[in-house]
Design an enzyme around this catalytic site. Sequence first.
Site, PDB file in Angstrom:
ATOM      1  N   CYS A   1      -8.609  -2.564   2.713  1.00 42.09           N
ATOM      2  CA  CYS A   1      -8.555  -3.706   3.641  1.00 42.09           C
ATOM      3  C   CYS A   1      -9.936  -4.184   4.052  1.00 42.09           C
ATOM      4  O   CYS A   1     -10.115  -5.342   4.394  1.00 42.09           O
ATOM      5  CB  CYS A   1      -7.821  -3.338   4.917  1.00 42.09           C
ATOM      6  SG  CYS A   1      -6.238  -2.593   4.651  1.00 42.09           S
TER       7      CYS A   1
ATOM      8  N   GLU B   1     -12.978 -13.109  -7.120  1.00 44.38           N
ATOM      9  CA  GLU B   1     -11.628 -12.550  -7.299  1.00 44.38           C
ATOM     10  C   GLU B   1     -10.596 -13.275  -6.439  1.00 44.38           C
ATOM     11  O   GLU B   1      -9.395 -13.179  -6.692  1.00 44.38           O
ATOM     12  CB  GLU B   1     -11.608 -11.060  -6.904  1.00 44.38           C
ATOM     13  CG  GLU B   1     -12.405 -10.147  -7.816  1.00 44.38           C
ATOM     14  CD  GLU B   1     -13.853  -9.997  -7.356  1.00 44.38           C
ATOM     15  OE1 GLU B   1     -14.309 -10.813  -6.536  1.00 44.38           O
ATOM     16  OE2 GLU B   1     -14.523  -9.069  -7.838  1.00 44.38           O
TER      17      GLU B   1
ATOM     18  N   GLU C   1       0.836  -1.196   0.000  1.00 41.98           N
ATOM     19  CA  GLU C   1       0.000   0.000   0.000  1.00 41.98           C
ATOM     20  C   GLU C   1       0.880   1.258   0.000  1.00 41.98           C
ATOM     21  O   GLU C   1       0.574   2.238  -0.687  1.00 41.98           O
ATOM     22  CB  GLU C   1      -0.941  -0.012   1.210  1.00 41.98           C
ATOM     23  CG  GLU C   1      -2.078   0.975   1.088  1.00 41.98           C
ATOM     24  CD  GLU C   1      -3.421   0.394   1.534  1.00 41.98           C
ATOM     25  OE1 GLU C   1      -3.427  -0.608   2.281  1.00 41.98           O
ATOM     26  OE2 GLU C   1      -4.450   0.941   1.132  1.00 41.98           O
TER      27      GLU C   1
END
Lengths: 160, 560
Positions: B301, B362, B280
């Site tokens: 998150c 995903e 990140e």
Amino acid sequence: MTRERSEPEVIEAILEKTGIGESYVIAILQAVQEHYHYLPQWVFSYISARLGVGIARLYSVATFYENFSLEPKGKYVLRVCDGTACHVRKSVPILTRLRAELGVSAEVPTTGDLLFTLETVSCLGACGLAPVLTVNDKVYPAMTPEAASRLLAGLKETEL
Amino acid sequence: MKNQDIMTVNGIPVPLEGESNVLAVIRKAGIQLPTFCYHSELSIHGACRMCMFEDEQGRLAAACSAIPEAGMNIRTNTKRLLKYRKTILELILANHCRDCTTCLFSTDCKLQDLANRFQIEDVRFPNTNTVRKQDISSLCITKDQSKCILCGDCVRVCNEVQNVGAIDFAGRGSKMTVSTAFNIPLGESDCVGCGQCSAACPTGALVVRDDRGKLWDAIYNPDVIVTAQIAPAVRVAIGKAFGLGKSESAMGQITAALRRIGFDEVHDTATGADLTVMEEAAEFLARLEKGPHEYPLFTSCCPAWVQFAEKKYPELMEHVSTCKSPMQMFAAVLKDRHGEKPQFHVAVMPCTAKKFEAARPEFKADGGAFVDLVITTQELIHLIKESGIVFAELEPEAVDSQFGQMTGAGVIFGVTGGVTEAVLRRVSAAKSQNALRSIALTGVRGMDGVKEAAIAAEGGELRIAIVSGLGNVSKLIERIRAGEHFDFVEVMACPGGCVCGGGQPSAHFDEKKARGEGLYAADRLMSAKSSDENPLVANLYGGLLKDRSHELLHVSYGTH
């Protein structure tokens, strides 16, 4: 003939008159119902997006008021008053007669051709004219089963 | 000297100090009036009538919605009030599925508690709601209409705090229910699975979906090895259920308990969080280099936030970080090891929405999910109890050595502001203890729903916002749309962050705050504070993640 196809232009025309905001929800739903005789499901998501009010909140308002209908209603909505005054002046036989002639019931109040819906109301505030019935917004005073039958026959005739 | 304004409660004088309702004054007098529909963070509903008081003239009013006035002389426990309260309870019970012994909420239930407290021995009215009416369509929450007492707490949380609006009252009078629009299944509604409704529910009408059965199936399956990762927020929320009282980290005991339940490996999600910080921070710095953006980089998150953004602000999805959550990053790494037996990977989370995240397409590869099962802190407590493990007597154990290193940065992920602080530690040039300590003072800590910080950086300052509670997120997005600039926005769907997650045991605000402090205390005991100081992270980037960090650690959410 259920109107499940979206017609945004209809709602936009309504919003133009009522205004856009959470506080106009009831006015908007009333106008929608006036147009379609009920509240089609697609209207909820459309209004929700336009007003920024959740669909569940709109559904909450629509199900709170007896007057809003989520089921399609007939072109003619017949309301037989069964308030105290109308009841004692024999509104029930009128209701029974109309139900028999239309082939509808309390559970299925609308005819299959979506021409007629027959409902009862608790009081129309016209007790002096009892027993009363209304067709859409027109009031018919001092009814009898026979008069109601003639009225219905007349409506059917205009639709032929 | 002006005399202080005073109210009299049950004959005892109580000073008025600006309380917004009589209920607060009564509570200050040391009296715990029963309530179902009152939550200090929600609007006043005044529906349950349990908090009624009686004044000198014999008038009754609900304390939650009465304004305190000087000179009021009230009683809370007259014969009449006690009779009314019992009648209210009886009426609620008459319309409530009373299968307490098979209810997940048993012993946590406010209705059960008050029925005991008022010694309801018999309900005079026939029960009209004896059969369960469950909606099990949501992966996160199970709804049971037969246990709903219509207090509206869930409706107000969903609308006022979370701005999700998936549920509301429907119908009127005796036909009223809490319902989605058109009564569609919860799993198909606007619900984002945050679980705050179940945290507010005083009965078992909204509970965390119980997936313990799937776990036992895996434990008893000799053909798989069962691995676990434990999220930071779990360790500071579990102790109270086992009489440990304080919100200090019980990570060692949880690890020991999982091994006794039958897990083959136990890991700490904080390790995964260290990877998230690295990725990140890199994404953030790369984005800054590209020049100013109209929108900030939103963290990714929190699965309830991701779903909220997808459903409500799809146009913002391109500004949501592509980083997988710590749970998914770690799972991708753990599942990349191929042993003799396939792994069944279980994530122990404070979060109901993680159950949904784990099932997202995903996060599946070769037909299997990276995380096979998510169990919440609540389910873990049930698992430990059902296994007969005496949690308070367990000797703490360390997690498995293969991934046994983590930093304080990863641990503080579980509280609002933690992700930001961890990223700031990573990008800070100065790594001394004092330099890192000063980051904590920039405004990133605390339980406020919206926190803002300005951090000096090369070429100006960075504006950061930390939001928790989805309603606060909506408000911040409005501000950004109105022209305010932020570079980085940390979002957690649950007010207070993961320590207050929907999968955590129910708690009052003070206890939730203490959980956050418990994580900061655990952080202080860690020698490595910044994720880049984790030697394991360097090893992974040089080994398993070499040239594959994007494949394993990032995600592109499809449009739904």
